[in-house]
Write an enzyme that holds these catalytic residues in place. Structure first.
Site, short mmCIF file in Angstrom:
data_model
loop_
_atom_site.label_atom_id
_atom_site.label_comp_id
_atom_site.label_asym_id
_atom_site.label_seq_id
_atom_site.Cartn_x
_atom_site.Cartn_y
_atom_site.Cartn_z
N ALA A 157 -3.56 7.86 -5.08
CA ALA A 157 -2.19 7.34 -5.23
C ALA A 157 -2.35 5.88 -5.64
CB ALA A 157 -1.45 7.46 -3.91
N GLY B 21 0.83 -1.20 0.00
CA GLY B 21 0.00 0.00 0.00
C GLY B 21 0.86 1.25 0.00
N ASN B 22 0.24 2.39 0.24
CA ASN B 22 1.00 3.64 0.32
C ASN B 22 0.40 4.55 1.39
OD1 ASN B 22 -0.97 5.51 -1.02
ND2 ASN B 22 -0.70 3.99 -2.65
N LYS B 23 1.03 5.71 1.58
CA LYS B 23 0.67 6.56 2.73
C LYS B 23 -0.51 7.50 2.48
CE LYS B 23 5.18 6.99 4.97
NZ LYS B 23 6.25 7.96 5.23
N SER B 24 -1.09 7.46 1.29
CA SER B 24 -2.14 8.44 1.00
C SER B 24 -3.36 8.26 1.92
CB SER B 24 -2.58 8.28 -0.46
OG SER B 24 -3.68 9.13 -0.70
#
Ligand code: CTP
Length: 403
Positions: A272, A201-204
């Site tokens: 994102a 995943g990512n930090k968005s």
């Protein structure tokens, strides 16, 4: 915008300072009009210093300037905070024996009143009737917040927070320039499964995309929001927007975007999107005891949703304006502008919003600083809360839609 801030004589008068500060910081010109009793609670000097304008409650000074009607006529918006029970009674009766009363009778601008008083006074039949009268005349009267009051008592009667008062007031003067337009907005960060419990995943957090969706909605747009894995409680998005599609992966997001693209006037790809996904997702949980000390995951590229959309818009001659986002570690504005222009061209979109994510800025935060560039060569640098940035992006878009 010229905003008149009426302040009346209650203990919450000091809280007017936060309202003045936030309005001036947002670039508005604020003219404070206190009642005589308000000045028993807060000094004119404080109000003048914060608003950068002379403050006068007297109806009979500078009479030659006819300021008792001029202020009301020139105002774009009037806020009265705090509003006492006595003020509500005078306003409901049309009494104009001070500058604030005159200004309110002379204006055609929207008026928002934020009462603050003890619970008994707020619930008194006179106050209830006065509030009903004012509301029936198109005045927006906020309900007071519930909580601790001046003495030992608590209940409904507290002045709402400055942010709440300001956002409700600005809502009254929002242009409805996106009425009849559909905005398709993606937000959040996609997650690509590794096994049933793990993902890439990512930090968005999705905050900026949701702020853009809210700004568009407030200006009359029909908003379809495609949200991926929002980091925190964003409220009931399915009732807030015309359509809310919740997705997890890039593939799901792409299907949702494709299904809605043709009917959209604008596609805003604020999400994102993970560039890669795991080639073979394990159906069962990968067990540490079974993999040993290293594990190799084969990743394959996800489709570029934005690029596919811009290609389709061109091929099928769709009307959709496409807006891309870029997260760059540029370090300075000039470098950021250059990177934004390069990404605008490579994605083939009409508008690109680039933000600087150096040193972990932006993700999950409430503020942002971005550069917006368009294919037509326009550019704008915006800094501030994610709401303010959203409003400016929507301004930029609204201009493109009218061309
Ligand atoms: N995007 C997309 N599909 C992807 C990847 C990105 O639609 N598979 C969109 C994003 O929603 C965003 C823009 O493309 O609008 C971001 O482009 P990208 O090339 O991923 O830029 P960065 O995230 O800045 O990353 P990088 O420069 O490393 O490629």
């Amino acid at each position: 915008m010229l905003i008149v801030l009426g302040v009346t004589g209650g203990i919450a008068a000091y809280k007017a300072t936060a309202i003045i500060r936030q309005l001036t910081e947002a670039g508005h010109s604020v003219q404070v009009v206190p009642t005589e009793n308000a000045l028993r609670f807060i000094g004119a000097t404080t109000l003048e210093a914060l608003s950068h304008h002379a403050v006068d409650s007297d109806l009979y000074s500078d009479v030659a300037d006819v300021k008792h009607v001029q202020l009301g006529q020139n105002a774009d918006l009037i806020i009265v905070a705090p509003a006492t029970a006595s003020f509500l009674a005078r306003f409901a009766s049309g009494i104009a024996d001070d500058l604030l009363g005159n200004t309110l009778l002379a204006t055609k601008a929207p008026v928002l009143v934020a009462p603050a008083m003890h619970t008994e006074m707020w619930q008194h039949a006179s106050t209830v009737a006065n509030v009903a009268t004012l509301r029936s005349r198109g005045i927006t009267v906020l309900d007071p917040a519930i909580g601790r009051l001046t003495g030992e008592d608590s209940g409904p009667g507290r002045l709402p927070e400055a942010e709440e008062i300001i956002s409700a007031a600005l809502e009254l003067v929002r242009p409805q320039d996106l009425a009849g337009r559909t905005l398709l907005i993606t937000a959040g960060g996609t997650q690509e499964a590794i096994d049933p419990v793990r993902f890439i995943g990512n930090k968005s957090s999705g905050k900026q995309g949701v702020a853009i969706a809210r700004s568009a909605k407030a200006r009359g747009a029909r908003v379809v929001l495609i949200g991926a894995n929002f980091g925190e409680n964003m409220g009931d998005l399915s009732t807030e927007f015309d359509e809310f599609v919740s997705v997890v992966s890039a593939a799901q997001m792409q299907s949702a975007v494709e299904a809605h693209l043709e009917s959209a006037d604008v596609l805003v790809m604020a999400a994102a999107v993970s560039d890669f996904r795991v080639a073979e997702v394990s159906e069962t949980k990968i067990k540490r005891s079974e993999v040993g000390n290293d594990i190799t995951l084969k990743l394959i590229a996800n489709p570029d949703i934005l690029k596919s959309a811009t290609v389709r818009v061109a091929n099928e001659n769709l009307k959709t304006i496409t807006v891309g986002f870029a997260a760059e570690t540029a370090g300075n504005q000039t470098a950021l502008l250059r990177l934004a222009e390069i990404k605008l061209a490579s994605k083939g979109c009409d508008i690109l919003v680039a933000n600087d994510v150096s040193e972990g800025k932006v993700f999950g935060a409430d503020t942002n600083s971005v550069i917006v560039v368009s294919k037509a060569g326009a550019s704008d640098f915006v800094e501030g809360t994610k709401d303010r940035v959203a409003d400016r992006i929507i301004d930029f878009l609204a201009t493109s839609l009218t061309r």
